[in-house]
Design an enzyme around this catalytic site. Structure first.
Site, PDB file in Angstrom:
ATOM      1  N   GLU A  35      -5.792  -5.295  -4.512  1.00 23.73           N
ATOM      2  CA  GLU A  35      -4.220  -4.988  -4.949  1.00 23.73           C
ATOM      3  C   GLU A  35      -3.133  -5.973  -4.032  1.00 23.73           C
ATOM      4  O   GLU A  35      -2.065  -5.470  -4.392  1.00 23.73           O
ATOM      5  CB  GLU A  35      -4.153  -3.539  -4.637  1.00 23.73           C
ATOM      6  CG  GLU A  35      -4.150  -3.149  -3.096  1.00 23.73           C
ATOM      7  CD  GLU A  35      -5.446  -3.052  -2.281  1.00 23.73           C
ATOM      8  OE1 GLU A  35      -6.519  -3.800  -2.606  1.00 23.73           O
ATOM      9  OE2 GLU A  35      -5.207  -2.649  -1.123  1.00 23.73           O
ATOM     10  N   HIS A  38      -8.740  -6.677  -0.356  1.00 28.84           N
ATOM     11  CA  HIS A  38      -7.939  -5.961  -1.051  1.00 28.84           C
ATOM     12  C   HIS A  38      -7.630  -6.742  -2.403  1.00 28.84           C
ATOM     13  O   HIS A  38      -6.546  -7.551  -2.404  1.00 28.84           O
ATOM     14  CB  HIS A  38      -6.925  -5.617   0.008  1.00 28.84           C
ATOM     15  CG  HIS A  38      -7.137  -5.003   1.048  1.00 28.84           C
ATOM     16  ND1 HIS A  38      -6.793  -3.397   0.823  1.00 28.84           N
ATOM     17  CD2 HIS A  38      -7.897  -5.011   1.913  1.00 28.84           C
ATOM     18  CE1 HIS A  38      -7.346  -2.833   2.023  1.00 28.84           C
ATOM     19  NE2 HIS A  38      -7.931  -3.771   2.870  1.00 28.84           N
ATOM     20  N   CYS A  54     -12.313  -1.995  -0.176  1.00 32.30           N
ATOM     21  CA  CYS A  54     -12.409  -1.859   0.998  1.00 32.30           C
ATOM     22  C   CYS A  54     -12.826  -0.660   1.738  1.00 32.30           C
ATOM     23  O   CYS A  54     -14.034  -0.317   1.456  1.00 32.30           O
ATOM     24  CB  CYS A  54     -11.092  -2.546   1.912  1.00 32.30           C
ATOM     25  SG  CYS A  54     -11.333  -2.845   3.568  1.00 32.30           S
TER      26      CYS A  54
HETATM   27  N1  GLN Z   1     -12.469  -0.558   8.399  1.00 26.50           N
HETATM   28  C1  GLN Z   1     -12.044   0.500   7.607  1.00 26.50           C
HETATM   29  C2  GLN Z   1     -13.003   1.381   7.474  1.00 26.50           C
HETATM   30  O1  GLN Z   1     -14.084   1.529   7.908  1.00 26.50           O
HETATM   31  C3  GLN Z   1     -11.540  -0.332   6.191  1.00 26.50           C
HETATM   32  C4  GLN Z   1     -10.375  -1.145   6.361  1.00 26.50           C
HETATM   33  C5  GLN Z   1      -9.619  -1.280   5.068  1.00 26.50           C
HETATM   34  O2  GLN Z   1      -9.568  -0.388   4.071  1.00 26.50           O
HETATM   35  N2  GLN Z   1      -8.784  -2.319   5.281  1.00 26.50           N
HETATM   36  O3  GLN Z   1     -12.769   2.350   6.850  1.00 26.50           O
END
Ligand code: GLN
Length: 203
Positions: A173, A171, A86
Site C-alpha cells: 500500500e 507494504h 506485513c
Molecule cells: N513486526 C510486525 C509484527 O510482528 C509487523 C511489521 C509491519 O507490519 N510493518 O507484527
C-alpha cells in the site's frame, strides 16, 4: 450480493491498529469503496477485506476483544477475498486466525535489515518486478500444499496465495505500484459477481 451502496466494490479494511489508512487511499484510487472494520457488524456485505500492517500482537488482541475472530474466520473460509500485508500476513497464518496454511516468522529479516526495499518478481504479475517495501517484515517459514508461494527474497517466501487469500510480507500500500491491490480487486470482482449470480438464481 449487490455492489456497495455507491455501485462500487465494497472492501473492508481492518482498522483496529496499524496502517489502514494507506490501504484505504489505494482502494479509493482504484475505484473501490473502503469501509473501516472495527466490530463484527462492519463485515456485513463486504466483498473483500484488507488486514493491514502494524503490530500483529496488538491487532490479534483487538480481534479477540471485539469478537471478530470467529466472524472473520467464517467469512474468509467462505471465500471472501482477503489481502494481508506485513502484520496482516502474520494474522492470517496457522498460529493466529488460522485461515492460511502458512507459518509466518515475525521480524524474520533481523535487526540489520529491519527495513529495506527490494524489486521482487511476483508470480501472476508479468509486467516487471514489484517494488516491495519491507518494514520489520515477516517471511513465510513453512506452508501446506494448498498454498502457492508467489515471491521470494533471499530464498524466503514473501508472498503467498491460497484460494482468494493473498498475503504479502511487504507494504503493497506504500509507494505508487498498486498492482498487488489490483490483483486483489480482481478477486473481489470475481467474488462479487459470483455472489450476485448465486443470489439471482435463488427463488
Ligand atoms: N513486526 C510486525 C509484527 O510482528 C509487523 C511489521 C509491519 O507490519 N510493518 O507484527
Amino acid at each position: 450480493m449487490p455492489p456497495g451502496p455507491t455501485g462500487k466494490l465494497l472492501v473492508g479494511v481492518l482498522a483496529l491498529q496499524g496502517g489502514f489508512q494507506a490501504h484505504e487511499r489505494v482502494l479509493a484510487r482504484l475505484g473501490a469503496e473502503a469501509r473501516e472494520v472495527r466490530v463484527p457488524a462492519d463485515l456485513d456485505g463486504l466483498q473483500g477485506l484488507v488486514i493491514p500492517g502494524g503490530e500483529s500482537t496488538t491487532i490479534c488482541l483487538g480481534l479477540e476483544r471485539e469478537g471478530l475472530i470467529e466472524p472473520l474466520r467464517e467469512r474468509a473460509l467462505d471465500g471472501l477475498p482477503v489481502l494481508g500485508s506485513c502484520a496482516g500476513l502474520i494474522v492470517l497464518d496457522r498460529d493466529h486466525l488460522g485461515v492460511m496454511d502458512i507459518v509466518a516468522r515475525r521480524n524474520a529479516f533481523g535487526r540489520q535489515v529491519s527495513s529495506f526495499e527490494a524489486d521482487i518478481e511476483l508470480a501472476g504479475l508479468s509486467d516487471g518486478p514489484v517494488r516491495g517495501i519491507f518494514i520489520r517484515a515477516p517471511w513465510i517459514a513453512g506452508h501446506g500444499p494448498a498454498v502457492a508461494i508467489l515471491a521470494h527474497v533471499g530464498g524466503h517466501g514473501v508472498a503467498a496465495r491460497q484460494g482468494r487469500m493473498l498475503a504479502v510480507a511487504f507494504h503493497s500500500e506504500l509507494g505508487d505500484d498498486d498492482r498487488v491491490h489490483r490483483m486483489f480487486l480482481n478477486d473481489v470482482g470475481d467474488y462479487a459477481a459470483g455472489a450476485a449470480r448465486s443470489s439471482a438464481s435463488q427463488p
